[in-house]
Motif scaffolding. Sequence first.
Motif, short mmCIF file in Angstrom:
data_model
loop_
_atom_site.label_atom_id
_atom_site.label_comp_id
_atom_site.label_asym_id
_atom_site.label_seq_id
_atom_site.Cartn_x
_atom_site.Cartn_y
_atom_site.Cartn_z
N GLN A 44 25.09 13.41 -4.21
CA GLN A 44 24.44 14.01 -3.11
C GLN A 44 25.18 13.25 -1.72
O GLN A 44 24.70 12.78 -1.14
CB GLN A 44 23.01 14.26 -2.83
N ARG A 62 21.26 12.05 -14.22
CA ARG A 62 20.89 13.33 -14.96
C ARG A 62 20.79 12.80 -16.18
O ARG A 62 21.06 11.95 -16.52
CB ARG A 62 21.94 14.22 -14.11
N ASN A 116 18.44 4.59 -5.57
CA ASN A 116 17.31 4.04 -6.21
C ASN A 116 16.80 3.52 -7.32
O ASN A 116 17.22 3.20 -7.54
CB ASN A 116 16.30 5.64 -6.59
N ASP A 178 12.41 4.29 0.70
CA ASP A 178 13.16 5.86 0.98
C ASP A 178 11.24 6.14 1.24
O ASP A 178 10.26 5.62 1.02
CB ASP A 178 13.29 5.81 -0.43
N ARG A 202 10.30 14.12 2.83
CA ARG A 202 11.41 15.29 2.73
C ARG A 202 10.30 16.18 3.45
O ARG A 202 10.08 17.10 4.11
CB ARG A 202 11.01 16.31 0.94
N GLU A 238 17.31 21.58 4.62
CA GLU A 238 17.25 23.11 4.31
C GLU A 238 17.50 24.15 5.03
O GLU A 238 18.29 24.95 5.20
CB GLU A 238 16.38 22.87 3.33
N TYR A 257 20.34 19.89 0.89
CA TYR A 257 20.46 21.45 0.34
C TYR A 257 21.86 22.37 1.62
O TYR A 257 22.75 22.61 1.43
CB TYR A 257 19.94 22.18 0.26
P1 C2E Z 1 14.01 10.81 -3.68
O1 C2E Z 1 14.46 9.04 -4.15
O2 C2E Z 1 13.75 11.48 -2.76
O3 C2E Z 1 15.86 12.16 -3.69
C1 C2E Z 1 15.75 12.98 -3.85
C2 C2E Z 1 15.65 14.34 -4.27
O4 C2E Z 1 15.47 15.54 -3.31
C3 C2E Z 1 16.55 14.68 -5.30
O5 C2E Z 1 15.99 15.24 -6.62
C4 C2E Z 1 17.28 15.67 -4.67
O6 C2E Z 1 17.86 16.60 -5.45
C5 C2E Z 1 16.24 16.20 -3.81
N1 C2E Z 1 16.95 16.91 -2.80
C6 C2E Z 1 17.78 16.85 -1.69
N2 C2E Z 1 18.14 18.40 -0.99
C7 C2E Z 1 17.07 18.22 -1.66
C8 C2E Z 1 17.05 19.04 0.23
O7 C2E Z 1 16.97 19.75 0.40
N3 C2E Z 1 15.18 20.12 -0.22
C9 C2E Z 1 14.71 19.86 -1.54
N4 C2E Z 1 13.18 20.30 -1.67
N5 C2E Z 1 14.82 18.32 -3.16
C10 C2E Z 1 16.46 17.97 -2.01
P2 C2E Z 1 16.28 14.63 -8.28
O8 C2E Z 1 17.54 14.70 -8.13
O9 C2E Z 1 15.22 15.23 -8.94
O10 C2E Z 1 15.34 12.77 -8.11
C11 C2E Z 1 13.78 13.07 -7.76
C12 C2E Z 1 13.83 11.80 -7.25
O11 C2E Z 1 13.85 10.83 -8.95
C13 C2E Z 1 13.93 10.75 -6.52
O12 C2E Z 1 13.65 10.97 -5.13
C14 C2E Z 1 14.03 9.58 -6.89
O13 C2E Z 1 13.10 9.60 -6.81
C15 C2E Z 1 13.99 9.44 -8.30
N6 C2E Z 1 15.91 8.79 -9.37
C16 C2E Z 1 16.52 9.99 -9.22
N7 C2E Z 1 17.30 8.80 -9.73
C17 C2E Z 1 17.17 7.70 -9.57
C18 C2E Z 1 17.56 6.46 -10.39
O14 C2E Z 1 18.66 6.56 -10.18
N8 C2E Z 1 16.79 5.41 -10.26
C19 C2E Z 1 15.04 5.42 -10.04
N9 C2E Z 1 14.73 4.78 -9.85
N10 C2E Z 1 14.49 6.63 -9.32
C20 C2E Z 1 15.61 7.73 -9.15
#
Ligand code: C2E
Length: 278
Positions: A44, A62, A116, A178, A202, A238, A257
């Motif tokens: 992103q 993913r 992360n 974070d 967020r 957003e 987004y």
């Molecule tokens: P996070 O670190 O807070 O990542 C941001 C999340 O917000 C991501 O969800 C992203 O897709 C989403 N997001 C980005 N822009 C916007 C926006 O404008 N509005 C909204 N509502 N959401 C937005 P994602 O990709 O589903 O990841 C969810 C969580 O999973 C992440 O939250 C993080 O805590 C975890 N995660 C993802 N990848 C990894 C990783 O490689 N390792 C670890 N340990 N955790 C991960």
Amino acid sequence: AKEAGRSTYRVYGPDGRAPSVRLLRLEAELHRALERDELLLHFQPQFDCASDRLVGAEALLRWHREGELVSPAEFIPLAEETGLIVPIGAWVLRCACTRTQAWRRTHGVPLRVAVNISPRQLEAGGLVETVASALQASGLPPEALELELTESALVRDPQAAARTLGELRSLGVSLAIDDFGVGYSSFAYLRELPVHKIKIDRSFMAAVRTAQGDPRLVRALIAIAHSLEMGIVGEGVETPHQLQLLKANGCDIAQGYLLGAPMDETVFARLLEGARQV
Ligand code: C2E
Ligand code: CA
Ligand code: CA
Ligand code: CA
């Protein structure tokens, strides 16, 4: 049900109820996801608020399972519970550094990448070595890597965390907190921890989607970060109003987004291609 009775898995739902069949199946398959090459990263974009330049990306994990993209919200908790997040997290670091360094070379841009880090990785030991080896294998300069840690990882054992963060800092990587502002948020520890940046959660951004929202908390968080000489990232941007608010108050980086959703590496490469012409 029947299946659960026979198995030794102990994955309970957030409410403590017995796990669903789907969860049990996911857990069993997550073990093989790494070796089956089913994990991938989306990226992103992050933009500098003052110049609108694309300056980096957050790597987001993913899982491509049977033609379906499983959300990290579903499998990261499983990976954490089983400890699988440690090897998976090492893979994420290696992959994010390698990809980013390739883009830096191809496009001649000083791109940064944010990765992360789960509390489990911090606790497991060996994180400093894992990070060092990912940097070495990829050739990515340490200052181009940012590690995102949540507050929960830092409050559990603050002394051990501070020691590890100090070692990571010595490698030259940058550290961010974070989801800042939810949960623990003690301003006392903020001053003591060797972090470079905070990411506004967020939920704070959601409260200022429109001009009807109260901007004072977002403003205050930006001011706190800057008074501690830390950088600040607004995520979950957003609406144009949110972006405007961040810019007007001197926020450093914006992500969301409005500016770009997480995308696969092919699409991100195209974005880089376009950014170069600006
Ligand atoms: P996070 O670190 O807070 O990542 C941001 C999340 O917000 C991501 O969800 C992203 O897709 C989403 N997001 C980005 N822009 C916007 C926006 O404008 N509005 C909204 N509502 N959401 C937005 P994602 O990709 O589903 O990841 C969810 C969580 O999973 C992440 O939250 C993080 O805590 C975890 N995660 C993802 N990848 C990894 C990783 O490689 N390792 C670890 N340990 N955790 C991960
Ligand atoms: Ca993050
Ligand atoms: Ca976040
Ligand atoms: Ca999070």
